[in-house]
Design an enzyme around this catalytic site. Structure first.
Site, PDB file in Angstrom:
ATOM      1  N   ASP A  70       0.811  -1.215   0.000  1.00  0.00           N
ATOM      2  CA  ASP A  70       0.000   0.000   0.000  1.00  0.00           C
ATOM      3  C   ASP A  70       0.844   1.265   0.000  1.00  0.00           C
ATOM      4  O   ASP A  70       1.329   1.675   1.055  1.00  0.00           O
ATOM      5  CB  ASP A  70      -0.932  -0.034   1.224  1.00  0.00           C
ATOM      6  CG  ASP A  70      -1.872   1.148   1.310  1.00  0.00           C
ATOM      7  OD1 ASP A  70      -2.496   1.329   2.356  1.00  0.00           O
ATOM      8  OD2 ASP A  70      -1.985   1.894   0.301  1.00  0.00           O
ATOM      9  N   GLU A 114      -2.670  10.611   0.040  1.00  0.00           N
ATOM     10  CA  GLU A 114      -3.930   9.854   0.152  1.00  0.00           C
ATOM     11  C   GLU A 114      -4.109   9.329   1.561  1.00  0.00           C
ATOM     12  O   GLU A 114      -5.207   9.322   2.107  1.00  0.00           O
ATOM     13  CB  GLU A 114      -3.913   8.683  -0.845  1.00  0.00           C
ATOM     14  CG  GLU A 114      -5.216   7.882  -0.917  1.00  0.00           C
ATOM     15  CD  GLU A 114      -5.289   6.722   0.085  1.00  0.00           C
ATOM     16  OE1 GLU A 114      -4.312   6.506   0.840  1.00  0.00           O
ATOM     17  OE2 GLU A 114      -6.339   6.048   0.124  1.00  0.00           O
ATOM     18  N   GLU A 173      -8.145  17.475  -3.877  1.00  0.00           N
ATOM     19  CA  GLU A 173      -7.776  18.835  -4.300  1.00  0.00           C
ATOM     20  C   GLU A 173      -7.861  18.966  -5.826  1.00  0.00           C
ATOM     21  O   GLU A 173      -8.291  19.996  -6.353  1.00  0.00           O
ATOM     22  CB  GLU A 173      -6.367  19.178  -3.823  1.00  0.00           C
ATOM     23  CG  GLU A 173      -6.208  19.144  -2.296  1.00  0.00           C
ATOM     24  CD  GLU A 173      -7.302  19.904  -1.568  1.00  0.00           C
ATOM     25  OE1 GLU A 173      -7.472  21.112  -1.806  1.00  0.00           O
ATOM     26  OE2 GLU A 173      -8.025  19.268  -0.757  1.00  0.00           O
ATOM     27  N   GLU A 175     -11.401  19.411  -6.847  1.00  0.00           N
ATOM     28  CA  GLU A 175     -11.883  20.750  -6.513  1.00  0.00           C
ATOM     29  C   GLU A 175     -11.371  21.781  -7.515  1.00  0.00           C
ATOM     30  O   GLU A 175     -12.086  22.709  -7.904  1.00  0.00           O
ATOM     31  CB  GLU A 175     -11.431  21.136  -5.099  1.00  0.00           C
ATOM     32  CG  GLU A 175     -12.136  20.347  -4.009  1.00  0.00           C
ATOM     33  CD  GLU A 175     -11.431  20.433  -2.672  1.00  0.00           C
ATOM     34  OE1 GLU A 175     -10.189  20.626  -2.660  1.00  0.00           O
ATOM     35  OE2 GLU A 175     -12.099  20.293  -1.642  1.00  0.00           O
ATOM     36  N   ASP A 194      -5.303   1.286  -6.275  1.00  0.00           N
ATOM     37  CA  ASP A 194      -4.531   1.720  -5.104  1.00  0.00           C
ATOM     38  C   ASP A 194      -3.571   0.563  -4.795  1.00  0.00           C
ATOM     39  O   ASP A 194      -2.555   0.396  -5.477  1.00  0.00           O
ATOM     40  CB  ASP A 194      -5.503   2.023  -3.967  1.00  0.00           C
ATOM     41  CG  ASP A 194      -4.850   2.555  -2.697  1.00  0.00           C
ATOM     42  OD1 ASP A 194      -5.553   3.207  -1.908  1.00  0.00           O
ATOM     43  OD2 ASP A 194      -3.634   2.313  -2.496  1.00  0.00           O
TER      44      ASP A 194
END
Lengths: 704, 704
Positions: free
Chosen positions: B342, B380, B389, B392, B409
């Site tokens: 991860d 993350e 972000e 947005e 991921d």
């Protein structure tokens, strides 16, 4: 001579081969290119069709439309309003001049009406209860059209019932409100019978302006939801936005009796009018007047809220090439009384325009490139209800596909000049249309040439041009621009504001707004109605038919630049005192201008060649969707529907971006670091992000 | 014989003419048809290219990528994280295997770190202040990789600093929280060194799961605004969503000491674990244990909030035909420590996929029809910050143009089976991809054939199929589906949940998530990594290259139908008691199903012919934009970002539409006619309007 024959044979063969190649190249429509036989994906505006439409729009047909539409009062949801909806539906389904399809969907909306059994009343009552004076309960029947059961008496829609009595607001608050229109504001001071309708354009002394007193727009019980039968509804008893106290409008001849009998201090100069006396503030009536001391004004309002069915009527001409792109043209149908000017002058134009286009359609002469949707809205007078419910019901579909919204509510206020309101991208197409149409009654001048004499501004890009007004919430464009972010406009003919100071045409919302009024005083000959039909029709066709959408995104730069300069000039110092820099806003505006200019050049380059329809489609998407990028539903949480960061209502005094102006206005007298100043910063950021986001959509589509 | 000659001449002439026509028809690319030489507007998925990509994705290259990526810890905003951003940027700018363009934009975001000078501490302190026991301040250095200054000590990001002391929550509230992972939940009960890493897949006793304890996602200081330097920021002292009290995670070997020394009532059965003792509730330590009476647990947390620069890396391959349509593929880059699983297992796949596609691109062999955007997200782990972000900042552009978002991921949790989460429209393309790829290590079985044995459901439309999970907020797809309404998916390989009850792969977020761990225990040979690269790559190509977008809108019908049935079954009676009818919802679902089915037939009809690219474009817009129609930013005002009426978080217990489930849950014990029941009606209306609106967009585009 054999070689001559051979040569001849070769030349002949080459010619045949070449001819074949040419035929194959151009004459055979590829399945991939031809959406329908005879239709090309490159279909563009046909100037001959445009010319034909201009010629066929007929002033006398508009006049006959108006006569029929305004023959009887057609208040929203009344039987006559429904009958007119059926009339429109019938015309739009006519086999020879109708559209492809038409429907009349209905919403169940909360309206407000006076009580038939208990009419509203305003009276002066003496100390013993004697009625000393009663205001009129209806306007004077000057033309035989002001009587009758379908003429709704003057009232303030949504004002609550109640029977307040007082002479003025006590320290404990205002008990009731009376509203009137002063001759100074509407009649250039004139008030006698001989100088007012039916003898002139002006408001007669018994005339009363009806209206909706609801603070928001849309059906009051179903904000953000269409008013279908099963939709969630607010409790009518606690609906926000209704006036808190009984309110009633009266005519100025009655207002004169009340006002000119007041005693007390002189009212401020700006409050003085033309009733022929000095206006005083009260409290109480002067003892030397018409009323005894201790007389009171009794106001009895018995308005009722009622759920009523209101119809919209929609008709569509399906686009031949891009049926999923809509040009919307709307006008409301409902009126307060006869509504000859408001709104039937617009409905008459709508019917004539749809007739001319429908006729060309049914003959097979023409089909637009994009879809045209005509809309007749219901219940506009109560708060833009029909149009708002429509936008709530079809929010996604409309937002994704609508190129522009054209509103023609009142088409002719008076016959001096065109006037238009709209967002910058539509400025150029309105100019183009106006330049090509002769101004009625002015030989050799175009509508544009005449228009610029009445409304003009100095543009940094173009020099002197007609000025477009901005869009508030005065008519059905409001949900389209503020809620959906669709480039919108409103078009009408109007009067010369240097010749009269009338706030609006004087019989507005009265029982004197009749066919006779229009025919005699507003537009005899109906050439201004025809001019509006031509202008709006030309704009409509340019939007529906042009290969390249005539939406000019660079023109938004000027608006942004003007707003920015006002902010710098009038707020710059204040902002600096609070360590708030306009730098990022300056950068954002510059980025927008740069991206818009580059896109404009890309458009020009594409227009020089035979353009690839997919490339044009991609470009047109950028143009169409620009207006959407200014929408932010989280920008103004306290507002209803308003989401456009450039056109939300501005309460602050500086003529700049509304979020910034309003937040500065509220923060003005608060301390450094207050929550109000944090909100100024937040509004500034919202704005910067919106402008940067808009610029990003104008850049080459595969730029990171 | 003259007629023979004439005939021959005629035949020859016809042949020439015919040949010419054929040449003209087919051989000459029209300027209008050819966006670039050799490219056709009808460009479709090339199965040979797909096959080539499948073959070229190399397991050993993925392995080498992973080795490099996980060589050092790369916590968000650390120097190594930035260096990896540069690595990606460099590869994506490579002249032989890179993309068209790449950028690394930076945001200034609020992160949280433990203090180097004052490490967090958990200790048992005797009555006189003697430290009787200290929890480990770092995990045991089992492989030589758990030491070093860049291994961030275990901590709860965003937990506030403080030094609470107590043994349990007094009646006055909890003073601090300790968190640990029980061997029962992660190790199937095993806990000894010999049975855990490095000797097996399992979590070793000193292992600690780090994580973000922030309640929302996105940069905490700039909700709804990109975290650019000039953006408005909230006050860090009053930011909502941080834990209110000090919190610290510890390993289970330390937890055992604390927990197994407690006295008091036995904890509930469901709370018992595998630490080898009976868990008690306290308060206080048992006198016969390791600690003196009146010993306390002292927790000292010295976490600090810090503004840090975090980069995203973006790379684009511009579409040849529809460059304004984006297929987004994302993976986050930042880790807690080495982050081998991860997220570097996913980053390794991302790099290999972009290498293979970039190589084909640079060779001139292939260019996708639509644009492909690769994204490496920053921060993350702290709350999906980099991706949020980005959404947005580019809200409008992304919403208008993005076909789908593919998230990878963690690419491999374990090597048993594919697992996918996503919204219904992407189900079919994942199935198509999975059917064409061999399952690693299982001769003759496709990934699909293997997948269906682990995760399956009975579909009314298809019979037994693999089941897709739904999308919560576990990874970077969250802002795309919940805030932007873009059809999204998450793809990975995972373990057999019948063989272990581990909640997640055991070294998740610990310092033991290393290359060695992956290489030895998770996916030796990296064939599962390769399988994920192929599956995600195939989905990506199908979305970017297929003429008809492989988004199946009818598949949403099944979801709606299932939700509806759950509502009818589990809420129907309750709703009826409150006079709330599900009738309109039933109608809305039926309308959706009907419209989707009709559109599906329209697709099939179009696919039979040589389709007109504009018609395909219009259809594809309908498919792409369906997900948007479920977005309503006013539906859940109390939520942050969540706007999707089908996938917002469900707190109510009934597996149905979240707005309805949650509102019913809250209204459950309130009275008839309460505000809570009004909210149930409002949520139902919001839902009905969304479904009806969605259906409206699926109908023929020029239907009224």
């Amino acid at each position: 001579m054999q070689w001559v024959k051979v040569l001849g044979g070769l030349v002949g063969a080459s010619a045949l081969l070449g001819l074949g190649i040419i035929l194959g190249r151009f004459a055979i429509p590829k399945g991939a290119d031809a959406p329908a036989p005879g239709v090309s994906v490159s279909q563009d505006l046909d100037l001959e069709i445009l010319e034909t439409v201009m010629k066929q729009l007929d002033a006398s047909k508009i006049r006959e439309n108006l006569r029929e539409l305004s023959r009887e009062p057609h208040l929203a949801s009344s039987p006559r309003d429904e009958a007119l909806a059926q009339l429109l539906l019938h015309r739009w389904r006519d086999p020879e001049s109708g559209l492809d399809a038409a429907e009349a969907p209905t919403y169940e909306v909360l309206l407000s009406f006076p009580s038939r059994e208990r009419p509203n009343r305003v009276a002066v009552v003496g100390p013993t209860g004697t009625i000393l004076f009663s205001c009129r309960q209806s306007e004077q029947n000057l033309t035989g059209e002001q009587g009758g059961p379908d003429v709704v008496p003057p009232y303030a829609a949504y004002a609550p019932p109640g029977t307040p009595q007082a002479v003025n607001a006590a320290k404990h608050g205002v008990a009731g409100v009376l509203v009137y229109t002063d001759p100074a504001d509407i009649n250039d001071g004139h008030s006698s019978a001989s100088q007012t309708f039916p003898n002139s354009w002006r408001l007669p002394p018994s005339g009363v302006e009806r209206g909706s007193y609801y603070e928001y727009f849309g059906d009051p019980l179903t904000p953000y939801l269409p008013a279908n039968p099963s939709s969630f509804r607010l409790n009518p008893d606690t609906v926000p936005g209704f006036p808190p106290i009984p309110t009633q409008p009266i005519g100025f001849e009655d207002a004169k009796i009340l006002l000119c009998n007041l005693q007390g201090t002189l009212a401020p100069a700006a409050w003085q009018g033309a009733l022929g006396c000095d206006y005083k503030l009260g409290p109480g009536f002067r003892p030397d007047g018409d009323f005894l001391a201790d007389s009171q004004v009794n106001v009895s309002v018995h308005n009722r809220l009622e759920l009523r069915n209101s119809s919209n009527v929609l008709g569509i001409i399906r686009g031949a090439v891009e049926p999923d792109r809509y040009v919307l043209y709307g006008n409301h149908r409902d009126s307060w009384v006869h509504g000859a000017v408001d709104p039937s002058s617009g409905t008459a134009v709508l019917l004539e325009l749809s007739r001319v286009l429908g006729t060309l359609l049914k003959k097979g002469t023409w089909r637009p490139r994009r879809s045209i949707v005509f809309a007749s809205w219901g219940a506009e007078e109560f708060g833009l209800i029909g149009s708002t419910e429509f936008t709530e019901e079809f929010f996604s579909k409309l937002q994704e596909r609508t190129v522009a919204y054209i509103n023609v509510d009142i088409s002719v206020f008076a016959n001096a000049t065109l006037r238009a309101q709209g967002t910058p991208p539509v400025q150029s197409v309105i100019f183009s249309a106006a330049k090509q149409i002769p101004a009625p009654g002015l030989d050799g001048l175009s509508i544009y040439d005449n228009w610029i004499r009445y409304f003009n501004r100095s543009s940094t890009a173009y020099g002197l041009v007609p000025s477009l007004g901005s869009l508030g919430a005065g008519s059905d464009y409001a949900p389209f621009i503020h809620f959906l972010g669709i480039s919108s406009m409103d078009i009408a003919y109007t009067y010369d504001r240097s010749k009269t100071s009338a706030r609006i045409y004087p019989t507005y919302h009265t029982a004197f707004d009749t066919f006779g009024y229009v025919d005699k005083f507003v537009d005899p000959g109906f050439s201004s109605h025809q001019a509006v039909a031509r202008t709006a029709g030309s704009v409509l066709l340019r939007l529906s038919d042009s290969l390249f959408l005539p939406l000019n995104v660079s023109d938004y730069g000027e608006t942004l630049r003007n707003f920015l300069q006002a902010a710098q000039r009038d707020l710059g110092v204040l902002l600096e005192q609070h360590s708030i820099s306009l730098g990022p806003l300056v950068t954002a505006v510059e980025k927008f201008e740069g991206a818009a200019a580059a896109l404009g050049q890309h458009v020009s380059a594409l227009q020089k060649d035979t353009p690839d329809p997919l490339q044009v489609r991609m470009l047109n998407d950028q143009l169409m969707l620009l207006e959407r990028t200014f929408l932010n539903p989280r920008a103004f949480p306290e507002e209803r529907y308003y989401s456009h960061v450039l056109w939300a209502p501005r309460t602050g005094s500086v003529a700049t971006f509304p979020g910034l102006a309003n937040a500065c206005s509220r923060a003005m007298n608060t301390s450094l670091g207050s929550a109000a100043w944090a909100e100024v910063q937040r509004q500034l950021s919202i704005l910067v992000v919106a402008l940067e986001g808009a610029a990003a959509t104008l850049r080459p589509v595969a730029d990171l």
